[in-house]
Design a protein around this motif. Structure first.
Motif, PDB file in Angstrom:
ATOM      1  N   THR A   2       0.844  -1.197   0.000  1.00  0.00           N
ATOM      2  CA  THR A   2       0.000   0.000   0.000  1.00  0.00           C
ATOM      3  C   THR A   2       0.880   1.248   0.000  1.00  0.00           C
ATOM      4  OG1 THR A   2      -0.125  -0.101   2.401  1.00  0.00           O
ATOM      5  CG2 THR A   2      -1.972  -1.065   1.180  1.00  0.00           C
ATOM      6  N   LYS A   3       0.389   2.261  -0.639  1.00  0.00           N
ATOM      7  CA  LYS A   3       1.165   3.502  -0.747  1.00  0.00           C
ATOM      8  C   LYS A   3       1.179   4.245   0.575  1.00  0.00           C
ATOM      9  CE  LYS A   3       0.503   4.615  -5.601  1.00  0.00           C
ATOM     10  NZ  LYS A   3       0.012   5.612  -6.540  1.00  0.00           N
ATOM     11  N   GLU A   4       2.243   5.018   0.776  1.00  0.00           N
ATOM     12  CA  GLU A   4       2.267   5.911   1.940  1.00  0.00           C
ATOM     13  C   GLU A   4       1.283   7.047   1.677  1.00  0.00           C
ATOM     14  OE1 GLU A   4       5.949   5.837   4.354  1.00  0.00           O
ATOM     15  OE2 GLU A   4       6.798   6.319   2.391  1.00  0.00           O
ATOM     16  N   ILE A   5       0.769   7.585   2.775  1.00  0.00           N
ATOM     17  CA  ILE A   5      -0.264   8.615   2.622  1.00  0.00           C
ATOM     18  C   ILE A   5       0.262   9.970   3.093  1.00  0.00           C
ATOM     19  CG2 ILE A   5      -2.588   9.328   3.299  1.00  0.00           C
ATOM     20  CD1 ILE A   5      -3.170   6.305   3.734  1.00  0.00           C
ATOM     21  N   ILE A   6       0.123  10.947   2.219  1.00  0.00           N
ATOM     22  CA  ILE A   6       0.557  12.309   2.524  1.00  0.00           C
ATOM     23  C   ILE A   6      -0.661  13.188   2.765  1.00  0.00           C
ATOM     24  CG2 ILE A   6       1.505  14.408   1.476  1.00  0.00           C
ATOM     25  CD1 ILE A   6       3.513  12.743   0.034  1.00  0.00           C
ATOM     26  N   LEU A   7      -0.600  13.984   3.826  1.00  0.00           N
ATOM     27  CA  LEU A   7      -1.590  15.053   3.969  1.00  0.00           C
ATOM     28  C   LEU A   7      -0.861  16.345   4.308  1.00  0.00           C
ATOM     29  CD1 LEU A   7      -4.983  15.642   4.837  1.00  0.00           C
ATOM     30  CD2 LEU A   7      -3.461  16.705   6.491  1.00  0.00           C
ATOM     31  N   THR A   8      -1.220  17.404   3.611  1.00  0.00           N
ATOM     32  CA  THR A   8      -0.709  18.707   4.001  1.00  0.00           C
ATOM     33  C   THR A   8      -1.703  19.770   3.561  1.00  0.00           C
ATOM     34  OG1 THR A   8       1.206  20.180   3.994  1.00  0.00           O
ATOM     35  CG2 THR A   8       0.715  19.063   1.929  1.00  0.00           C
ATOM     36  N   GLY A   9      -1.440  21.016   3.933  1.00  0.00           N
ATOM     37  CA  GLY A   9      -2.390  22.047   3.545  1.00  0.00           C
ATOM     38  C   GLY A   9      -1.933  23.437   3.905  1.00  0.00           C
ATOM     39  N   ASP A  10      -2.776  24.396   3.571  1.00  0.00           N
ATOM     40  CA  ASP A  10      -2.472  25.803   3.818  1.00  0.00           C
ATOM     41  C   ASP A  10      -3.722  26.512   4.299  1.00  0.00           C
ATOM     42  OD1 ASP A  10       0.311  26.141   2.410  1.00  0.00           O
ATOM     43  OD2 ASP A  10      -0.926  24.977   1.030  1.00  0.00           O
ATOM     44  N   ARG A  11      -3.508  27.522   5.139  1.00  0.00           N
ATOM     45  CA  ARG A  11      -4.620  28.388   5.522  1.00  0.00           C
ATOM     46  C   ARG A  11      -4.876  29.377   4.397  1.00  0.00           C
ATOM     47  NH1 ARG A  11      -2.605  30.657  11.360  1.00  0.00           N
ATOM     48  NH2 ARG A  11      -2.119  28.635  12.274  1.00  0.00           N
ATOM     49  N   PRO A  12      -6.092  29.531   3.954  1.00  0.00           N
ATOM     50  CA  PRO A  12      -6.366  30.529   2.907  1.00  0.00           C
ATOM     51  C   PRO A  12      -6.572  31.916   3.510  1.00  0.00           C
ATOM     52  CG  PRO A  12      -8.338  29.259   3.346  1.00  0.00           C
ATOM     53  CD  PRO A  12      -7.285  28.744   4.274  1.00  0.00           C
ATOM     54  N   THR A  13      -5.485  32.634   3.697  1.00  0.00           N
ATOM     55  CA  THR A  13      -5.589  34.005   4.215  1.00  0.00           C
ATOM     56  C   THR A  13      -5.008  34.999   3.213  1.00  0.00           C
ATOM     57  OG1 THR A  13      -3.516  33.687   5.392  1.00  0.00           O
ATOM     58  CG2 THR A  13      -5.529  33.358   6.662  1.00  0.00           C
ATOM     59  N   GLY A  14      -4.689  34.542   2.028  1.00  0.00           N
ATOM     60  CA  GLY A  14      -4.152  35.418   0.984  1.00  0.00           C
ATOM     61  C   GLY A  14      -3.559  34.561  -0.118  1.00  0.00           C
ATOM     62  N   LYS A  15      -3.042  35.226  -1.148  1.00  0.00           N
ATOM     63  CA  LYS A  15      -2.401  34.475  -2.227  1.00  0.00           C
ATOM     64  C   LYS A  15      -1.093  33.875  -1.741  1.00  0.00           C
ATOM     65  CE  LYS A  15      -2.606  38.209  -4.630  1.00  0.00           C
ATOM     66  NZ  LYS A  15      -2.691  39.324  -5.564  1.00  0.00           N
TER      67      LYS A  15
END
Ligand code: TRP
Length: 338
Positions: A2-15
């Motif tokens: 099974t593949k490794e799982i990546i999660l990441t993200g950004d706060r949308p407070t601007g460009k």
């Protein structure tokens, strides 16, 4: 396997700006394209609201800007699941269960949150949702059973908090339901990109950023205004390269390393003017950012299609998070009617 799982993200407070690009987006695209991972990229609008509750318009507008930035740099909905936090109700419910596993004194020790509280001058009027956002971040990560979380160094305390919650949960409820995540950090020394003005941090609030969306003229103006060596007054004067943003940026963005070595030597001996090196840096940046900007403009022509992309990604993410929530409910025993 099974593949490794990546999660990441950004706060949308601007460009997003080129500091985000160097610090994380570029690496995410490479990981995505390697085909080795199941990748989830989250726009953390609920986390953005924890200190912007009175300005929801800003978050709403930034959501689409961030989505365009993602598409522009090459994050691809055919390869990565790009989704919106607020559209995944399971995250809020997981957060509720996890909050019971964390103490106020533990939350008070989080150095990143501490720094943000000081920077925002909250003093005692900290929104409770803001204070507890590391717990909600644990929900984001564990809902997808992510084992890898590519983020900046400032996010290490969130990962530590997440691992503690996972260990508590699994030990109290007696099941190996949740997965302990590891952070994936930018290589040491690659550091963070400083601002145009030489400030250690590129950020919107400091007004020292180059955005992925900046047009060619804006880019050029910003480069021409960059902080160099204030004592380098006449072209023939020897100039300093330490703390000189033009050379800092060339080190990061120019793939012609030999050329950079030569320019540095020339600048240090004297005879190389700021205008000339800035024009050169502008060419280097334009070659990298021009194609990103063009792709961004292409996607921006069809905003409804961008919302459709986010909706499809959110539906997919929702299924995964609902599955984890069902396991969590069963482990706690609040699945009375199953
Ligand atoms: N806190 C992150 C930031 O400020 C955004 C974020 C929210 C996040 N949830 C996450 C990052 C989960 C990684 C994993 O940029």
């Amino acid at each position: 396997m099974t593949k490794e799982i990546i999660l990441t993200g950004d706060r949308p407070t601007g460009k997003l700006h080129i500091g985000h690009y160097i610090g994380s987006l570029k690496n995410r695209v490479e990981m995505q394209n390697s085909g080795k991972y199941d990748t989830f990229i989250m726009i953390a609008d609920q986390q953005a609201l924890t200190d912007n509750a009175r300005d929801p318009e800003k978050i709403k507008n930034s959501l689409i800007e961030v989505a365009l930035d993602y598409l522009a740099v090459g994050l691809d909905p055919a390869k990565s699941t790009i989704f919106v936090q607020s559209q995944i109700p399971a995250l809020a419910e997981l957060n509720l269960y996890y909050l019971n596993l964390v103490t106020v004194s533990r939350l008070e020790r989080n150095p990143t949150v501490k720094a943000e509280i000081a920077q925002k001058n909250f003093e005692r009027s900290i929104p409770a949702g803001f204070f507890t956002y590391p717990v909600s971040q644990a929900a984001d990560i564990t809902a997808f059973k992510a084992n890898l979380v590519p983020v900046g160094d400032d996010q290490e305390p969130m990962l530590e908090q997440t691992r503690e919650i996972v260990r508590s949960f699994n030990s109290i409820y007696g099941k190996e339901v949740l997965v302990e995540p590891q952070g994936v950090f930018p290589p040491k020394g690659s550091g963070r990109l400083p601002g145009l003005d030489g400030n250690a941090k590129m950020s919107k609030s400091l007004g020292n950023a180059i955005y992925l969306a900046d047009d060619a003229d804006t880019l050029k103006k910003k480069v021409m205004s960059m902080y160099t060596d204030p004592n380098h007054i006449h072209i023939e004067d020897p100039g300093q390269i330490e703390g000189n943003m033009v050379f800092t940026y060339l080190d990061i963005f120019d793939s012609d390393k030999q050329k950079v070595v030569e320019l540095k030597e020339h600048y240090q001996t004297g005879g190389l003017g700021d205008v000339k090196i800035k024009r050169y840096l502008n060419e280097v940046l334009e070659a990298k950012l021009g194609p990103i900007r063009e792709r961004r403009a292409e996607f921006a022509k069809d905003i409804p299609a961008v919302y459709d992309m986010l909706k499809a990604g959110s539906q997919k993410a929702n299924e995964v998070a609902e599955q984890t929530l069902a396991e969590v409910r069963a482990a706690i025993g609040v699945n009375y009617f199953d």
